[in-house]
Design an enzyme around this catalytic site. Sequence first.
Site, mmCIF file in Angstrom:
data_model
loop_
_atom_site.group_PDB
_atom_site.id
_atom_site.type_symbol
_atom_site.label_atom_id
_atom_site.label_comp_id
_atom_site.label_asym_id
_atom_site.label_seq_id
_atom_site.Cartn_x
_atom_site.Cartn_y
_atom_site.Cartn_z
ATOM 1 N N LYS A 197 -17.655 -0.365 5.804
ATOM 2 C CA LYS A 197 -18.186 -1.347 4.866
ATOM 3 C C LYS A 197 -19.712 -1.250 4.728
ATOM 4 O O LYS A 197 -20.243 -1.330 3.622
ATOM 5 C CB LYS A 197 -17.786 -2.739 5.358
ATOM 6 C CG LYS A 197 -18.036 -3.815 4.349
ATOM 7 C CD LYS A 197 -17.433 -5.141 4.765
ATOM 8 C CE LYS A 197 -17.994 -6.199 3.835
ATOM 9 N NZ LYS A 197 -17.033 -7.133 3.351
ATOM 10 N N GLU A 202 0.816 -1.226 0.000
ATOM 11 C CA GLU A 202 0.000 0.000 0.000
ATOM 12 C C GLU A 202 0.843 1.266 0.000
ATOM 13 O O GLU A 202 0.423 2.301 -0.515
ATOM 14 C CB GLU A 202 -0.957 0.005 1.192
ATOM 15 C CG GLU A 202 -2.103 -1.004 1.085
ATOM 16 C CD GLU A 202 -1.736 -2.382 1.618
ATOM 17 O OE1 GLU A 202 -0.542 -2.623 1.914
ATOM 18 O OE2 GLU A 202 -2.646 -3.222 1.729
ATOM 19 N N PHE A 211 -11.873 -7.051 13.918
ATOM 20 C CA PHE A 211 -10.785 -7.539 13.079
ATOM 21 C C PHE A 211 -10.437 -6.482 12.021
ATOM 22 O O PHE A 211 -11.304 -5.988 11.326
ATOM 23 C CB PHE A 211 -11.187 -8.858 12.403
ATOM 24 C CG PHE A 211 -10.121 -9.380 11.479
ATOM 25 C CD1 PHE A 211 -8.878 -9.759 11.977
ATOM 26 C CD2 PHE A 211 -10.351 -9.467 10.106
ATOM 27 C CE1 PHE A 211 -7.891 -10.230 11.128
ATOM 28 C CE2 PHE A 211 -9.361 -9.929 9.255
ATOM 29 C CZ PHE A 211 -8.119 -10.314 9.756
ATOM 30 N N GLN A 212 -9.173 -6.160 11.945
ATOM 31 C CA GLN A 212 -8.649 -5.167 11.010
ATOM 32 C C GLN A 212 -9.279 -3.789 11.164
ATOM 33 O O GLN A 212 -9.430 -3.045 10.204
ATOM 34 C CB GLN A 212 -8.745 -5.661 9.558
ATOM 35 C CG GLN A 212 -7.845 -6.872 9.346
ATOM 36 C CD GLN A 212 -7.607 -7.226 7.903
ATOM 37 O OE1 GLN A 212 -8.461 -7.006 7.055
ATOM 38 N NE2 GLN A 212 -6.441 -7.791 7.627
ATOM 39 N N MET A 218 24.551 8.347 1.740
ATOM 40 C CA MET A 218 24.490 9.662 2.375
ATOM 41 C C MET A 218 24.810 9.569 3.859
ATOM 42 O O MET A 218 25.485 10.441 4.423
ATOM 43 C CB MET A 218 23.113 10.301 2.159
ATOM 44 C CG MET A 218 23.014 11.719 2.668
ATOM 45 S SD MET A 218 24.278 12.789 1.959
ATOM 46 C CE MET A 218 23.401 13.448 0.547
HETATM 47 C C1 LIG Z 1 12.646 5.465 5.120
HETATM 48 C C2 LIG Z 1 13.953 6.096 5.455
HETATM 49 N N1 LIG Z 1 14.765 5.521 6.349
HETATM 50 C C3 LIG Z 1 15.954 6.082 6.643
HETATM 51 C C4 LIG Z 1 16.349 7.247 6.052
HETATM 52 C C5 LIG Z 1 17.677 7.895 6.418
HETATM 53 N N2 LIG Z 1 18.550 7.939 5.231
HETATM 54 C C6 LIG Z 1 18.697 9.048 4.496
HETATM 55 S S1 LIG Z 1 19.703 8.843 3.187
HETATM 56 C C7 LIG Z 1 20.008 7.243 3.590
HETATM 57 C C8 LIG Z 1 20.904 6.389 2.764
HETATM 58 C C9 LIG Z 1 20.349 6.082 1.444
HETATM 59 O O1 LIG Z 1 21.130 5.078 0.875
HETATM 60 P P1 LIG Z 1 20.963 4.684 -0.641
HETATM 61 O O2 LIG Z 1 19.545 4.482 -0.977
HETATM 62 O O3 LIG Z 1 21.858 3.531 -0.934
HETATM 63 O O4 LIG Z 1 21.411 5.969 -1.427
HETATM 64 P P2 LIG Z 1 22.823 6.706 -1.574
HETATM 65 O O5 LIG Z 1 22.879 7.747 -0.521
HETATM 66 O O6 LIG Z 1 23.896 5.677 -1.444
HETATM 67 O O7 LIG Z 1 22.738 7.303 -2.927
HETATM 68 C C10 LIG Z 1 19.313 6.906 4.766
HETATM 69 C C11 LIG Z 1 19.397 5.601 5.421
HETATM 70 C C12 LIG Z 1 15.446 7.830 5.133
HETATM 71 N N3 LIG Z 1 15.696 8.984 4.528
HETATM 72 N N4 LIG Z 1 14.270 7.221 4.837
#
Ligand SMILES: Cc1ncc(C[n+]2csc(CCOP(=O)(O)OP(=O)(O)O)c2C)c(N)n1
Lengths: 161, 567
Positions: free
Chosen positions: B161, B49, B111-112, B475
Amino acid sequence: MEKKAHVISILVHNKPDVLARIAGTLGGKGYNIDSLCVNTTTQNDISKIVMTTAGSQATVTRIENQLQRLVDVISVNDLTNVESIYREMVLVRLNLTAQNSEPVKKAIDMNKWKVIVSGDKYVIVEITGDKTQIDFSLARLEPLGITDITRTGLIALKLED
Amino acid sequence: MKLKGTQILLEVLKEENVDIIFGYPGGTVLDIYDQLYKSDLKHILVRHEQGAVHAADGYARATGKVGVCLVTSGPGATNTVTGIATANMDSIPLVVFTGQVPTGLIGNDAFQECDITGITRPCTKHNFLVRNIEELASTIKEAFHIARSGRPGPVLVDLPKDVMATQTDYDPANVKFRNYEVAYKPAPKKMAKVFDMLQAAKKPLIMTGGGVILGKASEELTHLSRKYQIPVTGTLMGLGSFPGSDGLWLGMLGMHGTYYANMAVSHCDFLLAVGVRFDDRVTGTIETFAANAKIVHIDIDPSSINKNVTVDLPIIGDTKATLKDLLRFLEEHHYAQDTVSRKTWLDEIDEWREKVPLTYCQNGEVIKPQYVIETLHKLTCGDALITTEVGQNQMWAAQFFQFDRPNSFISSGGLGTMGFGLPAAIGVKCAFPDKHVVDIAGDGSIQMNIQELATAAQYNIAVKIVLLNNGYLGMVRQWQELFYEKRYSHTDMTYAPDFVKLAEAFGIIGLRATKPSEVEAVLKQGLSVNKPVLMDFRVSREECVYPMVRPGESISQMTLGSREIIN
Ligand SMILES: Cc1ncc(C[n+]2csc(CCOP(=O)(O)OP(=O)(O)O)c2C)c(N)n1
């Protein structure tokens, strides 16, 4: 910036969770509601909420703007800077004992407090006034042996439109 | 005409010109799905979803229309929350329909059952629980109206529903709902003030944001800039609202903004900020942000004004109407820039641009992620709709793909939701089947909604995934490198699936490039087929995004990697 109490009057559509939305918006953004009063207006589908909060003018403006964003909010007014009257009400129950009966009756007469229920074992007093008046009365009632109180939030009305 | 709730829902969707919905069935929406079965409304069955909401969101961002999804109660509804919060932060118009247990059971922990209106209250623009059939049609209409009016946003409608199974008289002409449209009020006095400020300015700058795209005001903004030679910088959400190939464009500002954009903001004496909200990623330390400038802030939402940055002149209004008024006022009053001071200003900016251009170094046998993006831009001639995940991939996409058109850069700005890009791309591609739609992804993010490859495969939604695979949560690793002495705590993602095989397992095409010389061929091949393709680019593992403004610093203080320049 100077922090002070603000009285905010909010007109809303009387929808099931409008209060939750308002409380949630403020709580979620880290603002505190100090007192709250809600009831319908002359129109059943429109309610007025009067809320007090403390903050700098900038904070309060931010609160007003956040509230304005809510779909069910019709208008938001900060009454602090316009001439308005303020009222709160408190209901106080005093249990009567052999020791305090006399002083209680005396105090009631002297202060012209309104007794709304008077029994053998207790009296219930109603006091209406602005915040200072109520605080003052409560201070006088306290030594007489208050057993329970309920105090409303502040309500307010602008003198002129 | 007597209709059932489920029929009314589909009737109103038709009236609202909904041509596609993204959804996932379940117990409380079985009746609605049965009605869908008999209808010709297009429905895309996602695999989660969250994916449905991001897809509807991508569709909305690319088209400017309201995106629609439909899910079941309980877990179906809670799975939408991240998607809804993502749309809410970026003011994207959505209507999310959730099933709910019958009204008689609400509150019983049936439920749900879950209180989805309670859960989503802080992350929707508004939401509704439809308590009886009489209010169904008007509520749905109102939901669409709220979603797209004023500052747009997601609206959730919870459908018990039993309400949907009840019949009532339905006459579209009789459906009444409240109107929230705030009438635009022209403010000639304010226009005169802007005129004076502009007249007095020697170093004017425009800052464009998502509100320009949402308000469809790009044309006016571009005209204003070009006519009076005012340079433009933009927020992440503003990319595409001014042509990236124009000489007056300075690129993005803020934490990973260009050197020259951040310098221009720090030195300008007049800043016209349009449809922005001065997010902390944009401003750096507030005290030093545009410290020398008179700031005019145009925004439709009063709550954005003076929230983060205190401005000299707020103008609350629709960005398009306000810019139109401003243009008219400047014209009528014969505003003409002082060409000498303007040239000095533009020259000063060009010097910054020459001193520290946005650049990277593609040498050796390792692919640089920036090179992949530049090559993608070259091969598509920029004519592509780009979605991103979150992290370095997102910032490089913002920096190195020139966006010339509004609604062509589609990215989770406010919430920064990893897993956004792939489902969003699916939504975009559904709206524009003839365009290149590319998700620029990281290897961490892509795994967050990878199941949507099955959706793309099932309907042959030919999205292209450009995976910048660095084997890290890049990042976060970058922050660990810069601020935690390279202690790479739980950011190494070398343990990952073989993405090419994974693509094939999903029934789509998987390609790989491991050397710079292979990049162009892989992109060409990937772009040429009318099928979903995942391109796995094994990129330089420890590349960082520069410039970077360290958190808590002024945006004029930038770390530039090997070329440290601190002003
Ligand atoms: C749902 C979620 N969880 C954690 C983060 C924290 N976060 C920001 S950037 C990042 C790393 C992203 O890694 P990747 O997708 O491999 O991209 P890259 O930076 O290597 O291009 C994380 C964990 C986030 N932004 N969103």
